[in-house]
Motif scaffolding. Structure first.
Motif, PDB file in Angstrom:
ATOM      1  N   LEU A  25       0.812  -1.217   0.000  1.00  0.00           N
ATOM      2  CA  LEU A  25       0.000   0.000   0.000  1.00  0.00           C
ATOM      3  C   LEU A  25       0.846   1.268   0.000  1.00  0.00           C
ATOM      4  CD1 LEU A  25      -2.948  -1.025   2.349  1.00  0.00           C
ATOM      5  CD2 LEU A  25      -2.958  -0.774  -0.141  1.00  0.00           C
ATOM      6  N   MET A  57       0.629   3.220  -3.211  1.00  0.00           N
ATOM      7  CA  MET A  57      -0.637   3.823  -3.646  1.00  0.00           C
ATOM      8  C   MET A  57      -0.544   5.332  -3.907  1.00  0.00           C
ATOM      9  SD  MET A  57      -3.342   1.904  -4.255  1.00  0.00           S
ATOM     10  CE  MET A  57      -4.930   2.478  -3.638  1.00  0.00           C
ATOM     11  N   PHE A  80      -2.046  -1.819 -11.167  1.00  0.00           N
ATOM     12  CA  PHE A  80      -1.590  -2.018  -9.785  1.00  0.00           C
ATOM     13  C   PHE A  80      -0.362  -2.930  -9.706  1.00  0.00           C
ATOM     14  CE2 PHE A  80      -6.135  -0.871  -9.136  1.00  0.00           C
ATOM     15  CZ  PHE A  80      -5.902   0.325  -8.469  1.00  0.00           C
ATOM     16  N   VAL A 104       1.928  -1.794  -6.562  1.00  0.00           N
ATOM     17  CA  VAL A 104       0.978  -1.975  -5.457  1.00  0.00           C
ATOM     18  C   VAL A 104       0.782  -3.459  -5.178  1.00  0.00           C
ATOM     19  CG1 VAL A 104      -1.364  -1.504  -4.623  1.00  0.00           C
ATOM     20  CG2 VAL A 104      -0.180   0.189  -6.046  1.00  0.00           C
ATOM     21  N   LEU A 107      -8.893  -2.147  -4.684  1.00  0.00           N
ATOM     22  CA  LEU A 107      -7.944  -1.044  -4.839  1.00  0.00           C
ATOM     23  C   LEU A 107      -8.538   0.122  -5.625  1.00  0.00           C
ATOM     24  CD1 LEU A 107      -4.723  -3.159  -5.426  1.00  0.00           C
ATOM     25  CD2 LEU A 107      -5.103  -1.567  -3.514  1.00  0.00           C
ATOM     26  N   ILE A 140      -8.392   3.937  -4.407  1.00  0.00           N
ATOM     27  CA  ILE A 140      -7.615   4.967  -5.102  1.00  0.00           C
ATOM     28  C   ILE A 140      -8.493   6.148  -5.510  1.00  0.00           C
ATOM     29  CG2 ILE A 140      -7.840   4.272  -7.550  1.00  0.00           C
ATOM     30  CD1 ILE A 140      -4.764   4.592  -7.724  1.00  0.00           C
TER      31      ILE A 140
END
Length: 410
Positions: free
Chosen positions: A43, A46, A318, A323, A353, A357
């Protein structure tokens, strides 16, 4: 949620966006505890990912006037407004019939959109158009030529009479597919169209006596109260009406569940134990149908109840931004069956996710959730950013994982 030990209630729940979010978040919580067998979660990557997505949005839409993530964007590949050109031929046609025509076009085009493969492209006036845009343009040309209509005097429609006889060679011809221009999942796409025709015929309550996709517009219009229609109502109708078309993967009490898969990390002690629903194509289709209702003067509410789309552009973003990382290098080297737990994890983490986001991206751009719903962030957005970084990292611009798809999921 209801009684999930009752088959009918369990099926109904699995068809809701709430079920998609709930199960995807269960796997996300396992990822946070480092307890998934195939993926690690990072994370701390992110914030940089949100910055990258916001940058792509600013470059693609400098005024931040972002349309929905819908099929209509792909019809405008290379800056050509193909739907606008077709609509210009419909002068004198009433608004409801135009909406039915758009339903007919949109549904067949979305259902034919599963990954084309890196070697296929559609040639239009000497220009090659690949991937989703190519499939969109090919399907629009096929629609305009009457491929999906049972009445050649009325080519601009898609009905049971036109769809049920469709063979792979008809799809191949329309999509310019051959040995030199191979299209993945050709048989699966043709079977999906035939199944769609049968589904239209089986549900006159949803698709009308003409067994036409556009009949669903009339049905949903009756569900709009005070000029407002919940997005979840659109998805529910799509899942109910089109549920029987999917290749038989998993059933519950004789009902085909569609885009629902198993993961051992989901333990619920009822009939839905182990099951993770996604309904990716159906949700993307629902996003695409929203525009038709809004253009017809019907407001669609609760759009953010639908989830982000678990497909390889959003999911690839991702992985490529760090991520997510795979626990086993083999996942990056070999095609993975779509039902594999690794794919289920990847897709579930993608949904979770995308929810996480959205707010950071809005904050960077100075927008509220009302001003920039998830459907706009996807378009602006995560899907475009996933495609961009894939091109930066790989010569062919393909996703970081290769999925062995049957032409009906991705």
């Amino acid at each position: 949620m209801g009684n999930l030990n009752d088959p009918a209630q369990a099926v109904a729940w699995l068809r809701t966006p709430q079920a998609v979010r709930a199960r995807c978040n269960q796997l996300f919580l396992l990822a946070e505890r480092d307890a998934l067998p195939n993926f690690n979660l990072h994370l701390d990557a992110m914030p940089a990912t949100a910055q990258y997505v916001a940058q792509v949005i600013r470059e693609n839409y400098p005024t931040l006037q972002i349309p929905y993530h819908a099929r209509w964007r792909h019809f405008a590949a290379n800056g050509v407004d193909r739907w606008g050109q077709l609509a210009a031929t419909l002068k004198g046609v009433d608004a409801d019939e135009i909406a039915r025509i758009r339903f007919d076009l949109c549904v067949v085009s979305v259902l034919l959109d599963a990954g084309a493969g890196a070697k296929w492209a559609f040639t239009e006036e000497g220009r090659k158009i690949a991937r989703s845009e190519g499939l969109a343009v090919a399907s629009l040309h096929a629609f305009r030529a009457g491929l999906f209509s049972g009445d050649k005097a009325q080519p601009l429609r898609a009905d049971a009479a036109g769809l049920m006889p469709l063979a792979p060679n008809a799809i191949a011809h329309a999509f310019q597919a051959d040995d030199a221009n191979p299209l993945l999942g050709l048989d699966g796409r043709a079977a999906l169209m035939r199944n769609l025709g049968a589904a239209l015929k089986a549900r006159p309550d949803l698709f009308g006596p003409q067994a036409r996709i556009g009949g669903l517009y009339d049905y949903l219009k009756t569900q709009a109260k005070g000029g407002k229609l919940p997005a979840s109502t659109i998805l529910a109708a799509v899942l109910e009406g089109l549920g029987p078309i999917w290749p038989s993967r998993m059933t519950l009490d004789g009902v085909n569940l569609g885009d629902v898969w198993r993961h051992r990390g989901i333990v619920s002690g009822d009939l839905t134990s182990g099951l993770v629903p996604f309904h990716k194509l159906s949700q993307w289709l629902s996003y695409s149908l929203v525009e038709i209702f809004e253009d017809a003067g019907i407001a669609v509410t609760g759009l953010d109840e639908l989830t982000g789309l678990p497909e390889y552009r959003n999911g690839g973003l991702f992985i490529d931004m760090g991520v997510l990382s795979v626990r086993h290098e083999a996942l990056l080297k070999y095609p993975i069956p779509v039902e594999d737990e690794a794919v289920v994890e990847w897709r579930a983490l993608t949904v979770a996710l995308l929810d996480r986001i959205a707010d950071p991206v809005r904050a960077i751009l100075g927008k509220t959730a009302a001003e920039m719903p998830l459907a706009r962030i996807l378009e602006g957005g995560t899907w475009a950013a996933g495609r961009r970084i894939a091109k930066e990292k790989r010569v062919d611009g393909g996703p970081p994982l290769t999925i062995a798809s049957d032409g009906t999921v991705f």
